[in-house]
Scaffold this motif. Structure first.
Motif, PDB file in Angstrom:
ATOM      1  N   VAL A 171      54.643  40.089  49.896  1.00 21.01           N
ATOM      2  CA  VAL A 171      54.579  40.732  48.585  1.00 21.01           C
ATOM      3  C   VAL A 171      54.672  39.684  47.475  1.00 21.01           C
ATOM      4  O   VAL A 171      53.928  39.729  46.487  1.00 21.01           O
ATOM      5  CB  VAL A 171      55.694  41.775  48.452  1.00 21.01           C
ATOM      6  CG1 VAL A 171      55.716  42.358  47.046  1.00 21.01           C
ATOM      7  CG2 VAL A 171      55.515  42.888  49.475  1.00 21.01           C
ATOM      8  N   ALA A 172      55.582  38.730  47.641  1.00 18.64           N
ATOM      9  CA  ALA A 172      55.715  37.672  46.639  1.00 18.64           C
ATOM     10  C   ALA A 172      54.449  36.818  46.559  1.00 18.64           C
ATOM     11  O   ALA A 172      53.986  36.469  45.469  1.00 18.64           O
ATOM     12  CB  ALA A 172      56.925  36.797  46.972  1.00 18.64           C
ATOM     13  N   GLY A 173      53.882  36.470  47.719  1.00 15.19           N
ATOM     14  CA  GLY A 173      52.652  35.687  47.718  1.00 15.19           C
ATOM     15  C   GLY A 173      51.492  36.433  47.097  1.00 15.19           C
ATOM     16  O   GLY A 173      50.689  35.856  46.360  1.00 15.19           O
ATOM     17  N   ALA A 174      51.404  37.732  47.384  1.00 15.52           N
ATOM     18  CA  ALA A 174      50.345  38.543  46.787  1.00 15.52           C
ATOM     19  C   ALA A 174      50.491  38.617  45.272  1.00 15.52           C
ATOM     20  O   ALA A 174      49.507  38.481  44.530  1.00 15.52           O
ATOM     21  CB  ALA A 174      50.364  39.947  47.396  1.00 15.52           C
ATOM     22  N   ALA A 175      51.715  38.832  44.813  1.00 13.19           N
ATOM     23  CA  ALA A 175      51.945  38.893  43.372  1.00 13.19           C
ATOM     24  C   ALA A 175      51.633  37.557  42.704  1.00 13.19           C
ATOM     25  O   ALA A 175      51.034  37.514  41.612  1.00 13.19           O
ATOM     26  CB  ALA A 175      53.397  39.299  43.095  1.00 13.19           C
ATOM     27  N   GLY A 176      52.017  36.450  43.345  1.00 12.25           N
ATOM     28  CA  GLY A 176      51.723  35.142  42.770  1.00 12.25           C
ATOM     29  C   GLY A 176      50.235  34.869  42.680  1.00 12.25           C
ATOM     30  O   GLY A 176      49.735  34.392  41.642  1.00 12.25           O
ATOM     31  N   SER A 177      49.498  35.169  43.737  1.00 11.43           N
ATOM     32  CA  SER A 177      48.053  34.959  43.713  1.00 11.43           C
ATOM     33  C   SER A 177      47.388  35.859  42.684  1.00 11.43           C
ATOM     34  O   SER A 177      46.454  35.447  41.987  1.00 11.43           O
ATOM     35  CB  SER A 177      47.473  35.229  45.103  1.00 11.43           C
ATOM     36  OG  SER A 177      46.072  35.059  45.109  1.00 11.43           O
ATOM     37  N   ARG A 199      46.797  47.867  34.419  1.00  8.49           N
ATOM     38  CA  ARG A 199      45.983  48.570  35.406  1.00  8.49           C
ATOM     39  C   ARG A 199      45.853  47.738  36.687  1.00  8.49           C
ATOM     40  O   ARG A 199      45.906  48.275  37.795  1.00  8.49           O
ATOM     41  CB  ARG A 199      44.593  48.859  34.843  1.00  8.49           C
ATOM     42  CG  ARG A 199      43.729  49.686  35.777  1.00  8.49           C
ATOM     43  CD  ARG A 199      42.352  49.920  35.223  1.00  8.49           C
ATOM     44  NE  ARG A 199      41.573  48.694  35.150  1.00  8.49           N
ATOM     45  CZ  ARG A 199      40.257  48.658  34.927  1.00  8.49           C
ATOM     46  NH1 ARG A 199      39.599  49.782  34.735  1.00  8.49           N
ATOM     47  NH2 ARG A 199      39.618  47.507  34.874  1.00  8.49           N
ATOM     48  N   GLY A 200      45.712  46.432  36.542  1.00  5.58           N
ATOM     49  CA  GLY A 200      45.622  45.567  37.702  1.00  5.58           C
ATOM     50  C   GLY A 200      46.902  45.576  38.515  1.00  5.58           C
ATOM     51  O   GLY A 200      46.856  45.575  39.755  1.00  5.58           O
ATOM     52  N   LEU A 201      48.054  45.580  37.840  1.00  8.50           N
ATOM     53  CA  LEU A 201      49.324  45.626  38.562  1.00  8.50           C
ATOM     54  C   LEU A 201      49.494  46.940  39.315  1.00  8.50           C
ATOM     55  O   LEU A 201      50.027  46.960  40.436  1.00  8.50           O
ATOM     56  CB  LEU A 201      50.483  45.426  37.580  1.00  8.50           C
ATOM     57  CG  LEU A 201      50.562  44.044  36.906  1.00  8.50           C
ATOM     58  CD1 LEU A 201      51.717  44.006  35.916  1.00  8.50           C
ATOM     59  CD2 LEU A 201      50.726  42.944  37.959  1.00  8.50           C
ATOM     60  N   HIS A 208      45.050  34.585  39.462  1.00  5.26           N
ATOM     61  CA  HIS A 208      43.611  34.845  39.395  1.00  5.26           C
ATOM     62  C   HIS A 208      43.243  36.135  38.663  1.00  5.26           C
ATOM     63  O   HIS A 208      42.120  36.243  38.166  1.00  5.26           O
ATOM     64  CB  HIS A 208      43.030  34.911  40.815  1.00  5.26           C
ATOM     65  CG  HIS A 208      43.177  33.645  41.596  1.00  5.26           C
ATOM     66  ND1 HIS A 208      42.393  32.532  41.364  1.00  5.26           N
ATOM     67  CD2 HIS A 208      44.021  33.311  42.604  1.00  5.26           C
ATOM     68  CE1 HIS A 208      42.742  31.565  42.201  1.00  5.26           C
ATOM     69  NE2 HIS A 208      43.729  32.011  42.959  1.00  5.26           N
ATOM     70  N   ARG A 209      44.160  37.101  38.621  1.00  4.23           N
ATOM     71  CA  ARG A 209      43.800  38.417  38.093  1.00  4.23           C
ATOM     72  C   ARG A 209      44.732  38.900  37.000  1.00  4.23           C
ATOM     73  O   ARG A 209      44.772  40.098  36.711  1.00  4.23           O
ATOM     74  CB  ARG A 209      43.812  39.440  39.232  1.00  4.23           C
ATOM     75  CG  ARG A 209      42.579  39.441  40.086  1.00  4.23           C
ATOM     76  CD  ARG A 209      41.361  39.858  39.284  1.00  4.23           C
ATOM     77  NE  ARG A 209      40.352  40.487  40.109  1.00  4.23           N
ATOM     78  CZ  ARG A 209      39.243  41.026  39.626  1.00  4.23           C
ATOM     79  NH1 ARG A 209      39.035  41.031  38.330  1.00  4.23           N
ATOM     80  NH2 ARG A 209      38.349  41.562  40.423  1.00  4.23           N
ATOM     81  N   ARG A 210      45.463  38.003  36.366  1.00  2.02           N
ATOM     82  CA  ARG A 210      46.436  38.440  35.356  1.00  2.02           C
ATOM     83  C   ARG A 210      45.758  39.102  34.163  1.00  2.02           C
ATOM     84  O   ARG A 210      46.374  39.885  33.439  1.00  2.02           O
ATOM     85  CB  ARG A 210      47.286  37.271  34.889  1.00  2.02           C
ATOM     86  CG  ARG A 210      46.514  36.138  34.244  1.00  2.02           C
ATOM     87  CD  ARG A 210      47.457  35.019  33.810  1.00  2.02           C
ATOM     88  NE  ARG A 210      46.736  33.891  33.235  1.00  2.02           N
ATOM     89  CZ  ARG A 210      46.240  32.890  33.924  1.00  2.02           C
ATOM     90  NH1 ARG A 210      46.399  32.875  35.251  1.00  2.02           N
ATOM     91  NH2 ARG A 210      45.590  31.904  33.331  1.00  2.02           N
TER      92      ARG A 210
END
Length: 235
Positions: free
Chosen positions: A61-67, A78-80, A71-73
């Motif tokens: 979960v942490a790695g997914a949130a970091g990536s 809506r993205g979150l 790249h998608r901030r």
């Protein structure tokens, strides 16, 4: 830049998002394990194997949130929300896969060893695919300056391939108990990358639908403007 090149660039960007999620998940897992050992977690009533798998799931979960933030901030809230939905779906998929594997292999140790080793081999092939795509793209761009981020990503993926090939697929890993732990560890590790991939795909679909609605609305407005006013032509 031609359209095929843009499509290839977008496809590579999607792979980078997933690859970075996987790499960051492993890094976060190492950090979490160090923290867990320092503060003496888990307690006596928690099974160490389950605690380790939970730690790896949290690191995914942490790695997914970091990536995603890298790249998608720009996708904003809506993205979150889409990312949270993708992670929830990936956790469900991983859990269902683990339960199915346990049920299938409950009464057959030979089948268990083959299935768990196959799961590890599939994960190895996926990581090798990400590594190959990253290497090909870096060589194709041919920049004069070395892309340190891309080189670091390739080195991290190569290390993961080496770890899986040398540690997760040894002769003793074909034992059902050991193979099960390794296979479930791999599933827990890739859950974040899977969640990011699902969220990215969902965000692309939502973006295309929104763009299609805007296009349809603009075409309808333009058609109404070009349509002659019947009231003016009435004698």
């Amino acid at each position: 830049m031609t359209v095929p090149n843009r499509r290839r660039r977008r496809f590579y960007d999607h792979l980078v998002l997933v690859a970075d999620a996987l790499v960051l998940s492993v890094v976060a897992g190492a950090v979490f394990i160090i923290i867990k050992d320092v503060i003496a977690v888990p307690a006596a009533w928690i099974d160490p194997t389950y605690a380790f798998l939970i730690t790896m799931a949290l690191s995914s979960v942490a790695g997914a949130a970091g990536s995603w933030m890298i790249h998608r901030r720009a996708s904003g809230v809506r993205g979150l929300i889409v990312l949270a939905a993708g992670l929830a779906m990936s956790v469900i998929v991983v859990f269902m896969a683990e339960v199915a594997m346990l049920r299938v292999t409950a009464d057959s140790p030979g089948t268990a060893a083959a299935l768990f080793a196959g799961a590890q081999l599939l994960g190895l092939l996926l990581v090798m695919g990400l590594l190959l795509a990253s290497t090909v793209d870096l060589a194709r761009r041919g920049r004069r300056r070395l892309d340190l981020v891309a080189v670091t990503r390739i080195a991290a993926l190569a290390a993961l391939v080496a770890v899986v090939a040398l540690r997760f697929l040894p002769v003793d890993a074909l034992q059902p108990a050991t193979a099960r732990v390794y296979a479930f560890l791999g599933l827990a590790t890739v859950s974040g990358a899977l969640g990011v991939g699902l969220a990215n795909w969902a965000l692309i679909v939502l973006g295309r639908r929104a763009a299609r609605r805007v296009t349809d609305a603009s075409e309808l407005t333009e058609d109404r403007r070009k349509r002659p006013d019947r009231r003016r032509n009435t004698p």
